[in-house]
Scaffold this active site. Structure first.
Site: not given
Length: 324
Positions: A47, A80, A132, A170, A228-230, A273
């Site tokens: 992402h 993912h 994911e 994750t 991007s989740s993180n 990422s």
């Protein structure tokens, strides 16, 4: 770290690429070198807008669904992960596949399969619609229940409260996940925890670094894409732990001049990422505006690496042997 009147940047370490992202991006690059363009990639390989644009220029074609890939072509599955049904679709379309799923995501998939086979109901802590989560739920759709935050706990229904386990996406916030798990344990006292922590080491490390620098930060800049989740979590963690303001940007040119008004200390990090070239661009942007003192805030060392997907390793070995 002592706060001074001098304009400065607190640079988080670790930041940027994790081992799973590095592996996935290199897999696409090696596939293009080995087999030639085009190489199809199902969903964004990771992402990040810059990474996707760069790979497109090299000959990668990104698609949303497997059925968009011409029969007989090569398709790479993103970091993912995908559900088993996607592998079935690829076989039906006579596609050659390269599975670039992060090994840490694969671990969660295997845990889901094992616990489902043992008769557990699986409570997957994650965000609805994230790739994911979709992939993991596809491993045992009749056994996995998505829990999207602590407020979702009351909606969970299971077959047997004595056989319940939790797993997680994750890339979540560690604090947010454990708050959700805490509520789940109140509801299901016999809740089983996974054999190892599902939130990946890189996500945790980047959050810890932000937690340390946030209290001294007037402005936190997180380099990363909005999907991007993180990266999104890093903004949230920064604000929660004391940053006066925090913003997510893909590129340095997205930084607004008004964000810097009255700012002495800028915190800077990047999602898992994000290539370092984008962080360098932000540092250059800030340096031209007087933020030319950079202090690294290091909270962990990272040395983990993952080997390339087995399909690529096999063909690269064969090619090397042919040149001997």
């Amino acid at each position: 770290m002592s706060k001074t009147a001098q304009r400065r940047v607190l640079l988080a370490a670790p930041r940027g690429y994790c081992a799973g992202v590095d592996r996935a991006v290199i897999a696409v690059e090696k596939a293009l070198e080995q087999y030639g363009a085009p190489i199809y990639v199902r969903k964004q390989i990771v992402h990040n807008k810059y990474v996707v644009q760069t790979l497109e220029k090299k000959g990668a074609i990104f698609v949303d669904e497997t059925e968009e890939v011409p029969e007989g072509s090569i398709v790479v599955f993103s970091a993912h992960g995908v559900a088993p049904a996607v592998h079935d679709e690829a076989r039906a379309g006579r596609l050659a596949t390269i599975d670039a799923t992060c090994p840490l995501v694969t671990k969660v998939h295997k845990e889901a399969v094992r616990f489902a086979d043992e008769g557990f109901d699986i409570l997957l802590v994650g965000h609805e619609g994230h790739e994911e989560v979709i992939g993991t739920m596809g491993e045992a759709p009749d056994r996995i229940h998505l829990v999207d935050g602590a407020e979702d706990v009351a909606n969970v229904q299971v077959r047997d409260e004595s056989k319940v386990v939790w797993l997680s996406q994750t890339t979540l916030s560690v604090d947010e996940t454990m708050a959700t798990v805490g509520e789940l344990k109140k509801r299901f006292p016999g809740l089983v925890s996974p054999p190892s922590d599902d939130i990946c080491y890189a996500t945790q490390n980047r959050q810890v670094a932000v937690k340390q620098l946030a209290p001294e930060t007037d402005l936190l800049i997180v380099v990363g894409s909005k999907n991007s989740s993180n990266s999104v979590r890093l903004v949230e963690v920064g604000l929660e732990y004391g940053a006066k303001a925090a913003h997510l940007v893909d590129f340095a040119e997205e930084i607004r001049e008004e964000w810097l008004e009255g700012v002495t200390t800028v915190g800077l990090t990047s999602g898992a990422s994000v290539p370092e070239i984008l962080v360098d661009g932000v540092l250059e942007f800030l340096a031209t505006r007087g933020y030319d003192t950079v202090e690294t805030v290091k909270t962990a060392e990272e040395h983990l690496t993952f080997s390339l997907p087995k399909e690529l390793r096999r063909d690269l070995r064969a090619e090397a042997a042919g040149k001997l």
